[in-house]
Design an enzyme around this catalytic site. Structure first.
Site, PDB file in Angstrom:
ATOM      1  N   SER A  91       0.395  -1.390  -0.373  1.00  0.00           N
ATOM      2  CA  SER A  91      -0.368   0.055   0.394  1.00  0.00           C
ATOM      3  C   SER A  91       0.731   0.970   0.367  1.00  0.00           C
ATOM      4  O   SER A  91       2.110   1.103   0.376  1.00  0.00           O
ATOM      5  CB  SER A  91      -0.563   0.008   1.571  1.00  0.00           C
ATOM      6  OG  SER A  91      -1.562  -1.032   1.617  1.00  0.00           O
TER       7      SER A  91
HETATM    8  N1  SAH Z   1      -0.338  -5.581   3.878  1.00  0.00           N
HETATM    9  C1  SAH Z   1       0.257  -5.267   2.608  1.00  0.00           C
HETATM   10  C2  SAH Z   1      -0.506  -5.179   1.667  1.00  0.00           C
HETATM   11  C3  SAH Z   1      -0.685  -6.287   0.861  1.00  0.00           C
HETATM   12  S1  SAH Z   1      -2.256  -6.404  -0.461  1.00  0.00           S
HETATM   13  C4  SAH Z   1       1.430  -4.955   2.298  1.00  0.00           C
HETATM   14  O1  SAH Z   1       1.635  -4.094   3.526  1.00  0.00           O
HETATM   15  O2  SAH Z   1       2.402  -5.215   1.524  1.00  0.00           O
HETATM   16  C5  SAH Z   1      -3.223  -7.165   0.011  1.00  0.00           C
HETATM   17  C6  SAH Z   1      -2.730  -8.763   0.272  1.00  0.00           C
HETATM   18  O3  SAH Z   1      -3.966  -9.090   1.418  1.00  0.00           O
HETATM   19  C7  SAH Z   1      -2.512  -9.531  -1.000  1.00  0.00           C
HETATM   20  O4  SAH Z   1      -1.132 -10.397  -0.293  1.00  0.00           O
HETATM   21  C8  SAH Z   1      -2.806 -10.748  -0.932  1.00  0.00           C
HETATM   22  O5  SAH Z   1      -2.624 -12.203  -1.327  1.00  0.00           O
HETATM   23  C9  SAH Z   1      -3.629 -11.047   0.285  1.00  0.00           C
HETATM   24  N2  SAH Z   1      -5.836 -11.358   0.162  1.00  0.00           N
HETATM   25  C10 SAH Z   1      -6.247 -11.659  -0.383  1.00  0.00           C
HETATM   26  N3  SAH Z   1      -7.131 -12.053   0.596  1.00  0.00           N
HETATM   27  C11 SAH Z   1      -6.905 -12.915   1.556  1.00  0.00           C
HETATM   28  C12 SAH Z   1      -7.357 -13.354   2.669  1.00  0.00           C
HETATM   29  N4  SAH Z   1      -8.406 -14.336   2.678  1.00  0.00           N
HETATM   30  N5  SAH Z   1      -6.261 -13.877   3.228  1.00  0.00           N
HETATM   31  C13 SAH Z   1      -5.706 -13.539   3.513  1.00  0.00           C
HETATM   32  N6  SAH Z   1      -4.597 -12.928   2.218  1.00  0.00           N
HETATM   33  C14 SAH Z   1      -5.469 -12.421   1.901  1.00  0.00           C
END
Ligand code: SAH
Length: 245
Positions: A91
């Site tokens: 993000s």
């Molecule tokens: N917090 C992260 C941003 C991640 S983007 C950072 O600091 O880099 C969102 C993430 O959520 C992605 O990696 C995606 O694979 C994950 N995601 C999506 N659905 C999910 C679920 N049901 N359970 C766990 N992770 C999930």
């Protein structure tokens, strides 16, 4: 004999000089990233109204450039989300700070994050709170985030690969929950894992998404819409639930 001794001394001196120059180069590289990070916090975060000192301190100390792919390292401190592979993103710095501030974390808090991604948000949370439990559905991302966080020495972050829809019952309840992928609607099992007085922040929606802050008081839930955002969708069980609705 004397000749050999002189040669040995020369070699030794060269090795010392070389290693000193290598370490000073890596220091100046670290310094360069630190400068960029401090500028990021001042211009993108403080000027936009983030005031919580613990959040600002965390954003100033977590080395964001170590959480982005190496080909994007020069963009690590720019005002945008960045791709991290597997169609996912880290993000935008301001959004990380905004969501963290909204959780009003205390140093004794236990936090659950759904969507570890790069591990950056987890590191920011771990600088402030007591412990962070984080779940990532894409296994290679979960593995590489865990490796990175271990290498950086975070002992208070616990990573798990899997679907975060059902939360982390063994570690529940949590003082705060943050979801960094967008479900089409609020996942109810996670609300159940929120402590009395707890806060949860997440983006909700499909094409149009809004950040929503949920608070639990006397067993009752209040929801507050904060601002429009764009996150990758939450995948897994929540999508099946939606289909059968
Ligand atoms: N917090 C992260 C941003 C991640 S983007 C950072 O600091 O880099 C969102 C993430 O959520 C992605 O990696 C995606 O694979 C994950 N995601 C999506 N659905 C999910 C679920 N049901 N359970 C766990 N992770 C999930």
């Amino acid at each position: 004999m004397k000749m050999r001794y002189t040669l040995l001394v020369i070699i030794l001196i060269s090795v010392v000089i070389l290693s000193m120059s290598i370490s000073s180069t890596s220091q100046s590289v670290d310094n360069k990233y630190e400068q960029a990070r401090l500028r990021m916090v001042e211009i993108q975060i403080e000027r936009r109204g983030i005031r919580d000192e613990s959040v600002l301190r965390a954003m100033r100390s977590v080395p964001r450039h170590l959480f982005v792919p190496s080909n994007l390292i020069r963009s690590a401190y720019t005002d945008q989300p960045l791709p991290i592979g597997h169609n996912q993103t880290i993000s935008q710095p301001y959004i990380v700070a905004y969501m963290t501030e909204a959780l009003h974390l205390k140093k004794e808090d236990k936090v659950l994050e759904i969507g570890t991604g790069s591990g950056y948000q987890a590191a920011v949370l771990a600088e402030i709170a007591d412990s962070v439990y984080t779940i990532e559905i894409v296994e290679p991302l979960a593995k590489s985030a865990q490796k990175k966080l271990d290498k950086l020495g975070y002992k208070n972050i616990f990573c798990k690969a899997g679907d975060g829809y059902l939360g982390w019952p063994e570690a529940a309840p949590f003082d705060a929950i943050i979801i960094t992928a967008a479900p089409p609607r609020i996942p109810t099992p996670l609300i159940e894992q929120l402590k009395e007085g707890g806060r949860m922040i997440l983006p909700v929606g499909e094409w149009y998404q809004e950040l929503v802050l949920i608070t639990k008081r006397d067993g009752k839930i209040t929801k507050k819409k904060l601002l429009p955002v764009r996150f990758v969708p939450m995948t897994g069980e929540i999508q099946n639930q939606e289909n059968t609705k």
